[in-house]
Design a protein around this motif. Sequence first.
Motif, short mmCIF file in Angstrom:
data_model
loop_
_atom_site.label_atom_id
_atom_site.label_comp_id
_atom_site.label_asym_id
_atom_site.label_seq_id
_atom_site.Cartn_x
_atom_site.Cartn_y
_atom_site.Cartn_z
N TRP A 72 30.73 3.07 -9.07
CA TRP A 72 29.50 2.90 -8.29
C TRP A 72 29.71 3.09 -6.78
CZ3 TRP A 72 24.57 2.98 -9.61
CH2 TRP A 72 23.63 2.52 -8.70
N LYS A 73 30.92 2.83 -6.31
CA LYS A 73 31.15 2.85 -4.86
C LYS A 73 31.17 4.27 -4.31
CE LYS A 73 36.10 3.24 -4.99
NZ LYS A 73 36.28 4.12 -3.85
N PRO A 74 30.47 4.52 -3.21
CA PRO A 74 30.62 5.81 -2.53
C PRO A 74 31.89 5.80 -1.69
CG PRO A 74 28.67 4.60 -1.74
CD PRO A 74 29.51 3.66 -2.53
N LYS A 75 32.20 6.93 -1.05
CA LYS A 75 33.38 7.00 -0.18
C LYS A 75 33.26 5.98 0.94
CE LYS A 75 34.74 11.76 -0.66
NZ LYS A 75 34.28 13.07 -0.19
N LYS A 78 24.21 12.17 0.11
CA LYS A 78 25.66 12.13 0.05
C LYS A 78 26.16 10.93 -0.75
CE LYS A 78 29.24 13.48 2.99
NZ LYS A 78 29.98 12.97 4.12
N LEU A 79 25.49 9.82 -0.54
CA LEU A 79 25.85 8.60 -1.27
C LEU A 79 25.82 8.88 -2.77
CD1 LEU A 79 25.56 5.15 -0.90
CD2 LEU A 79 23.45 5.75 -2.04
N TRP A 80 24.77 9.56 -3.22
CA TRP A 80 24.66 9.84 -4.65
C TRP A 80 25.64 10.90 -5.12
CZ3 TRP A 80 23.44 6.75 -8.14
CH2 TRP A 80 22.52 5.74 -7.90
N GLU A 81 25.85 11.92 -4.28
CA GLU A 81 26.83 12.95 -4.63
C GLU A 81 28.20 12.30 -4.83
OE1 GLU A 81 26.32 16.23 -4.98
OE2 GLU A 81 24.44 16.69 -3.95
N GLU A 82 28.54 11.39 -3.93
CA GLU A 82 29.85 10.74 -4.02
C GLU A 82 29.95 9.83 -5.23
OE1 GLU A 82 30.55 10.83 0.80
OE2 GLU A 82 30.39 8.89 -0.20
N ARG A 83 28.87 9.12 -5.51
CA ARG A 83 28.89 8.25 -6.69
C ARG A 83 29.05 9.08 -7.96
NH1 ARG A 83 24.12 4.09 -5.32
NH2 ARG A 83 25.37 2.55 -4.24
#
Lengths: 118, 167
Positions: free
Chosen positions: B38-41, A89-94
């Motif tokens: 670069w920041k995620p949610k 998810k972290l990568w999807e969001e980035r």
Amino acid sequence: MPADHLSATFAALADPTRRAILARLVQGEVSVNELAEPFEMTLPAVSKHLKVLEAAGLIARGRDAQRRPCRIEAAPLKDAVEWLERYRKLWEERLDGLGVYLREIQRKEKKHVRRRKK
Amino acid sequence: MSAAAKSDLDLVVTREFEAPVDLVWEAWTRPEHLVHWWKPKGFHKGRIESLDVRPGGKWRIYMPFDSGKGGCTAYGIYREVVARERLSWDDFCDDENGNFFHKAFVTVSFEDLGGRTRVTLRARLDPPAKRDAKWTLPLMEEGWTEGWKDNLEELVHHLSATHKEMQ
């Protein structure tokens, strides 16, 4: 969330037979005998795997002394899956953010070029 | 890299962007670009402490939580740097209290599609080991369903693949 807990889950999952046992248990509770059948293994060999799975908290055993039925325990597996999904998810969001950013700067660039042409 | 590391058992995310490869490469390698996306949610715009894009070069980005209370630091070392083609690095994340969130090895490939760019990200996660006493599971969002059981076989394979590669 203690690290020991998750490392035990991963260690238990490293073995293909144990993964197959878990996949079988998803379909429902079964006895040790029933479990041993499709794997062509001796009962002690199966019991050994079950002990590892039980120690990792991935399965629970019933009280019936004759059958000792096994069932899957969802919680530790869920933790491990969540850990991986969180990283995805972290990568999807980035990457979502990168898409937005690339659109933005290209739009700005175009405006800039138009203004200069005037 | 082992055969297993290249298999579909790694975390793989592919995206196509409506932007030329030169620009996409810059977005990954220049701090003035990277800081914006670069920041995620759940995080504020980060603060880039270093971004030394060359093999063996270090990178370090502080990401404050949206809540304003603390944040975490993503950091690592670049391994492979092939302009407009490939970028790889060690990927770590921890917080001020020494809690570990993840360890991974990430490879990003860039493919020029003529004005558009395909980006493929592969990550090999390093499962927490007993030595990581401070390792923590980040807070999970609500709404986890029981649906995961349907894909159990796939999931256990996925989980154990990352484990095997470590050994």
